[in-house]
Motif scaffolding. Structure first.
Motif, mmCIF file in Angstrom:
data_model
loop_
_atom_site.group_PDB
_atom_site.id
_atom_site.type_symbol
_atom_site.label_atom_id
_atom_site.label_comp_id
_atom_site.label_asym_id
_atom_site.label_seq_id
_atom_site.Cartn_x
_atom_site.Cartn_y
_atom_site.Cartn_z
ATOM 1 N N LYS A 338 -0.745 46.901 -22.440
ATOM 2 C CA LYS A 338 -0.514 47.794 -21.302
ATOM 3 C C LYS A 338 -0.121 47.015 -20.051
ATOM 4 O O LYS A 338 -0.528 47.322 -18.937
ATOM 5 C CB LYS A 338 -1.764 48.637 -21.037
ATOM 6 C CG LYS A 338 -2.118 49.556 -22.203
ATOM 7 C CD LYS A 338 -3.396 50.326 -21.935
ATOM 8 C CE LYS A 338 -3.764 51.219 -23.113
ATOM 9 N NZ LYS A 338 -5.042 51.942 -22.888
ATOM 10 N N THR A 339 0.679 45.986 -20.242
ATOM 11 C CA THR A 339 1.125 45.160 -19.125
ATOM 12 C C THR A 339 2.631 45.286 -18.949
ATOM 13 O O THR A 339 3.317 45.870 -19.792
ATOM 14 C CB THR A 339 0.765 43.686 -19.363
ATOM 15 O OG1 THR A 339 1.246 43.294 -20.664
ATOM 16 C CG2 THR A 339 -0.733 43.475 -19.297
ATOM 17 N N ARG A 340 3.133 44.722 -17.854
ATOM 18 C CA ARG A 340 4.567 44.734 -17.571
ATOM 19 C C ARG A 340 5.142 43.335 -17.778
ATOM 20 O O ARG A 340 4.529 42.331 -17.397
ATOM 21 C CB ARG A 340 4.836 45.191 -16.133
ATOM 22 C CG ARG A 340 4.385 46.607 -15.862
ATOM 23 C CD ARG A 340 4.777 47.089 -14.483
ATOM 24 N NE ARG A 340 4.275 48.445 -14.254
ATOM 25 C CZ ARG A 340 4.500 49.153 -13.159
ATOM 26 N NH1 ARG A 340 5.216 48.626 -12.167
ATOM 27 N NH2 ARG A 340 4.010 50.366 -13.028
ATOM 28 N N LYS A 341 6.326 43.296 -18.337
ATOM 29 C CA LYS A 341 7.015 42.029 -18.581
ATOM 30 C C LYS A 341 7.285 41.300 -17.269
ATOM 31 O O LYS A 341 7.694 41.908 -16.274
ATOM 32 C CB LYS A 341 8.336 42.308 -19.296
ATOM 33 C CG LYS A 341 9.290 41.132 -19.358
ATOM 34 C CD LYS A 341 10.658 41.592 -19.831
ATOM 35 C CE LYS A 341 11.682 40.467 -19.694
ATOM 36 N NZ LYS A 341 13.040 40.917 -20.056
ATOM 37 N N TRP A 342 7.058 39.976 -17.278
ATOM 38 C CA TRP A 342 7.431 39.139 -16.132
ATOM 39 C C TRP A 342 7.940 37.806 -16.638
ATOM 40 O O TRP A 342 7.345 37.234 -17.541
ATOM 41 C CB TRP A 342 6.238 38.909 -15.203
ATOM 42 C CG TRP A 342 6.657 38.216 -13.944
ATOM 43 C CD1 TRP A 342 7.048 38.805 -12.778
ATOM 44 C CD2 TRP A 342 6.792 36.809 -13.748
ATOM 45 N NE1 TRP A 342 7.410 37.853 -11.865
ATOM 46 C CE2 TRP A 342 7.260 36.613 -12.434
ATOM 47 C CE3 TRP A 342 6.571 35.677 -14.524
ATOM 48 C CZ2 TRP A 342 7.508 35.352 -11.897
ATOM 49 C CZ3 TRP A 342 6.822 34.420 -14.011
ATOM 50 C CH2 TRP A 342 7.283 34.266 -12.709
ATOM 51 N N PRO A 343 9.054 37.281 -16.051
ATOM 52 C CA PRO A 343 9.894 37.951 -15.051
ATOM 53 C C PRO A 343 10.944 38.823 -15.723
ATOM 54 O O PRO A 343 11.368 38.530 -16.844
ATOM 55 C CB PRO A 343 10.568 36.773 -14.347
ATOM 56 C CG PRO A 343 10.723 35.732 -15.415
ATOM 57 C CD PRO A 343 9.493 35.868 -16.284
ATOM 58 N N PRO A 344 11.389 39.883 -15.063
ATOM 59 C CA PRO A 344 12.558 40.610 -15.559
ATOM 60 C C PRO A 344 13.810 39.745 -15.397
ATOM 61 O O PRO A 344 13.778 38.739 -14.676
ATOM 62 C CB PRO A 344 12.636 41.842 -14.636
ATOM 63 C CG PRO A 344 11.386 41.830 -13.815
ATOM 64 C CD PRO A 344 10.887 40.420 -13.795
#
Length: 370
Positions: A338-344
């Motif tokens: 439930k996390t967001r990709k970094w870096p886009p």
């Protein structure tokens, strides 16, 4: 003697910026411009917010509206006010010139920037992207030169991965075969990234002395009871390459989305002891920390873990306001995906939810010093 309180003027200025940000997210760009400009016109803006950043926000909105002459002027205002980023900020002007069809001016500016700093891998990346689809031969030249420069400098921000992407786009546009030997060298470089030469230091800006404010009485030599976390001048800081990579474990940094930030800071006021009260500036601070972590441990996958106040309280009860609880909660989110990709990538939406491309939002933020 001042007749208004500094905390009131702070709320006025930041309120205008917050309203502008919301208008921008809602697609009301003219309203966003109006609020940003009104914030800059406030007599206390210079000591409450990063004026250079606000000018850059105006630049980005104008660019979205294809009002390129005004966008270029706003970017120059930002630079004059002290705006700096790892990518030379004038590269944005060169991109604007290309988008406006002013090819000769763009060519001259890119040449000037390359002469000024031939080791700036970000500049090659900017040109490789900007010329793509306009002149694929020129795009490919910049990409190939940029890849070689990345090899030579150690590429502290690992820009070479995007240069490879723009190069393959250019080869496709020109109906040319890929240079597979070069692509293998790029893959090998990425796999061993961090073992090359240390990155050079980026130049810093001297801090600008703030004057006493005639409107609210702000004095830089005296403390006040408001949030002074935005009284700073943007600096570009050194990035160093570590000497080794281990077997990486994913790390997720806790971050409150814009919809949660006000609630979080009201429940736990100590959050703004070391973080800006303004959510956009807070997100940039998280970006800076992520870049710092990447620079000292480049092999470790990094993620952003969006923290929702009610979920945090449900999971940790009375301990929810502690840094330890946020860290544990972020780790739980990473384990459950439930996390967001970094870096886009540069042209993907920014992880912070602003709706802007990463390259025009948190992407240019320099790494934190520690």
């Amino acid at each position: 003697m001042a007749s208004v309180r500094q905390t009131d003027t702070y709320d006025e200025v930041v309120g205008l910026l917050t309203t502008g940000d919301q208008a921008r997210r809602d697609g009301h760009l003219d309203s966003a411009l109006d609020n940003y400009r009104r914030a800059l016109d406030h007599p206390c803006a210079y000591h409450h917010v990063d004026v250079a950043q606000v000018h850059d926000e105006i630049h980005q909105v104008l660019r979205s509206l294809d009002r390129y002459d005004e966008a270029i002027s706003a970017k120059r205002d930002a630079i004059d006010a002290g705006y700096r980023s790892v990518l030379d900020p004038e590269a944005d002007i060169a991109e604007c010139l290309l988008e406006a069809g002013r090819r000769e001016e763009a060519d001259l500016l890119y040449a000037k920037l390359r002469a000024r700093d031939p080791e700036d891998v970000w500049l090659y990346n900017s040109a490789g992207f900007a010329y793509g689809g306009i002149d694929d031969d020129e795009s490919l030249r910049w990409c190939l030169d940029g890849i070689e420069m990345a090899f030579a400098t150690g590429d502290p921000d690992l820009v070479v991965a995007e240069l490879k992407e723009w190069a393959t786009d250019a080869w496709d546009g020109l109906s040319l075969p890929y240079d597979h030997d070069l692509l293998e060298r790029v893959e090998e470089f990425v796999d061993n990234w961090g073992t090359g030469p240390d990155a050079r230091e980026w130049p810093k800006l001297e801090s600008k002395r703030l004057d006493v404010c005639d409107h609210c009485g702000f004095d830089p030599d005296e403390p006040w009871d408001g949030d002074d976390s935005l009284h700073w001048t943007r600096e570009v800081v050194p990035v160093t390459s570590p000497a080794a990579r281990g077997t990486p474990m994913t790390m997720a940094l806790a971050w409150f989305p814009a919809t949660e930030w006000n609630d979080a800071t009201e429940r736990w006021p100590d959050l703004v002891d070391h973080m800006p009260k303004d959510h956009a500036a807070y997100s940039e601070r998280i970006e800076a920390r992520l870049k710092r972590l990447r620079s000292v441990d480049p092999g470790r996958p990094l993620m952003v873990a969006p923290i929702y106040v009610d979920d945090l309280v449900d999971a940790h009860g009375d301990e929810a306001g502690t840094a330890e609880a946020r860290a544990i909660h972020a780790a739980d989110l990473a384990r459950t995906g439930k996390t967001r990709k970094w870096p886009p990538t540069r042209n993907e939406p920014c992880w912070c939810g602003s709706g802007r491309k990463y390259k025009r939002c948190c992407g240019p933020t320099p790494a934190a010093e520690d």
